[in-house]
Design a protein around this motif. Structure first.
Motif, short mmCIF file in Angstrom:
data_model
loop_
_atom_site.label_atom_id
_atom_site.label_comp_id
_atom_site.label_asym_id
_atom_site.label_seq_id
_atom_site.Cartn_x
_atom_site.Cartn_y
_atom_site.Cartn_z
N SER A 164 2.18 58.65 24.39
CA SER A 164 1.07 59.47 23.91
C SER A 164 0.96 59.52 22.40
O SER A 164 0.02 60.13 21.86
CB SER A 164 1.20 60.90 24.47
N GLU A 220 -1.80 62.16 25.94
CA GLU A 220 -2.33 61.24 26.95
C GLU A 220 -1.80 59.83 26.71
O GLU A 220 -1.76 59.35 25.58
CB GLU A 220 -3.86 61.23 26.89
N LYS A 239 -2.71 56.24 27.07
CA LYS A 239 -3.93 55.46 27.25
C LYS A 239 -3.61 54.03 27.65
O LYS A 239 -2.66 53.44 27.15
CB LYS A 239 -4.75 55.47 25.97
#
Length: 321
Positions: free
Chosen positions: A99, A295, A297
């Motif tokens: 992240s 997050e 990705k």
């Protein structure tokens, strides 16, 4: 790498109450744990008989696995806090995403070191086009209280220092050994080294008397202080050693793990290390609600859900046997 056990239980670690202050030879048996669909690991720490070795608090050994027709390692995004993860391969490749935006393929004897600090999430997967065999270890290091809320970061070190002796090459992952130091960031006095022994080796490795040590067998068979070790087993050695006798009749690989005994008491639940029930409860809530851990990705798949908390309160305690 995540602890994928859906029946996660807290591990009560730390404290010096059960540190062995003299040399011992304590053989630790692994627990077999499924990691995703196609990978099974041998978990050496935490162990029923030994929870930590210095700040090392989690050790998985996996492979060699033939994954030519398999997806290999597939660990979806999951959270960490209060620890460092150490990715170490002997064969294969692992693609790391996290992240902070890191994207790195880790190959044999390259160091992938992730410091979770206050919060991070990451995924690990074998690339679509990957080598036939996957073999390595995943390890965690507990962060001391003064540094466990640090900013998350990822380090990659393709070239690591090597200590040599007749028949021995010791690649230094973390800490220092025989006057040589790794570039990896550490927060406690610690050492991690990958030991390659050629057949016929009989050597003594210098150690620190104040450290406690353990040796994980990766491949081949070697005698560690006279004890034969087969792959996937670990020998706890206690403290008070100035050197360690190593002998190999044929080629073998070991991992030396050590450090000053970890004084602090802590709780390890799922992929988090904390000091109180409230910290673990908050971490689970934050991960479930999609806040704080960021997050990952680029991973094709959903994040891992957190396991349910146990019905009894979590309490930090010292080392337990």
């Amino acid at each position: 790498m995540s602890n994928l056990d859906r029946e996660a239980v807290p591990s009560l670690c730390g404290g010096r109450g059960f540190v062995v202050a003299e040399p011992v030879r304590e053989l630790l048996s692994p627990r077999h744990v499924k990691l995703g669909e196609s990978t099974e690991v041998r978990r050496l720490l935490p162990n029923l008989g030994r929870r930590m070795v210095g700040a090392w608090c989690f050790v998985d050994h996996y492979g060699p696995d033939d994954i030519a027709d398999e997806p290999g390692m597939q660990v979806p995004p999951h959270p960490h806090m209060g620890l460092q993860t150490v990715s170490w391969l002997h064969e294969g490749e692992v693609l790391h995403r996290d992240s902070t935006g890191s994207l790195q393929t880790i190959r044999p004897r390259q160091l992938g070191l992730m410091t979770s600090g206050r919060a991070i999430s990451h995924s690990e997967e074998s690339p679509r086009s990957h080598a036939r065999f996957l073999h390595g270890a995943q390890l965690w290091v507990a962060l001391p209280d003064a540094h466990r809320h640090t900013d998350p970061r990822f380090e990659f070190h393709a070239d690591l220092p090597v200590v040599t002796a007749p028949g021995l090459a010791a690649t230094l992952l973390l800490g220092s050994l025989d006057g040589t130091s790794s570039p990896g960031t550490t927060y406690t006095p610690i050492v991690g080294a990958d030991l390659t022994l050629t057949g016929g080796t009989d050597v003594r490795l210098p150690l620190e008397r104040d450290f406690e040590y353990a040796v994980l067998s990766m491949a081949g068979e070697a005698h560690v202080d006279g004890v034969p070790l087969v792959p996937g087993s670990m020998l706890y050695l206690g403290c008070g050693r100035a050197e360690l006798p190593l002998r190999a009749d044929s080629d073998a690989s070991l991992m030396l793990l050590g450090g000053e005994p970890f004084e602090e008491e802590l709780i390890m639940f799922w992929n988090w290390i904390g000091r109180s029930q409230d910290e673990i409860v908050q971490a689970r809530q934050d991960w479930t609600e999609g806040v704080r851990f960021g997050e990952v990705k680029g991973y094709e798949g959903a994040p891992l859900p957190a396991p349910e908390l146990p019905p009894v309160p979590l309490k930090p305690r010292g080392r337990m046997r």
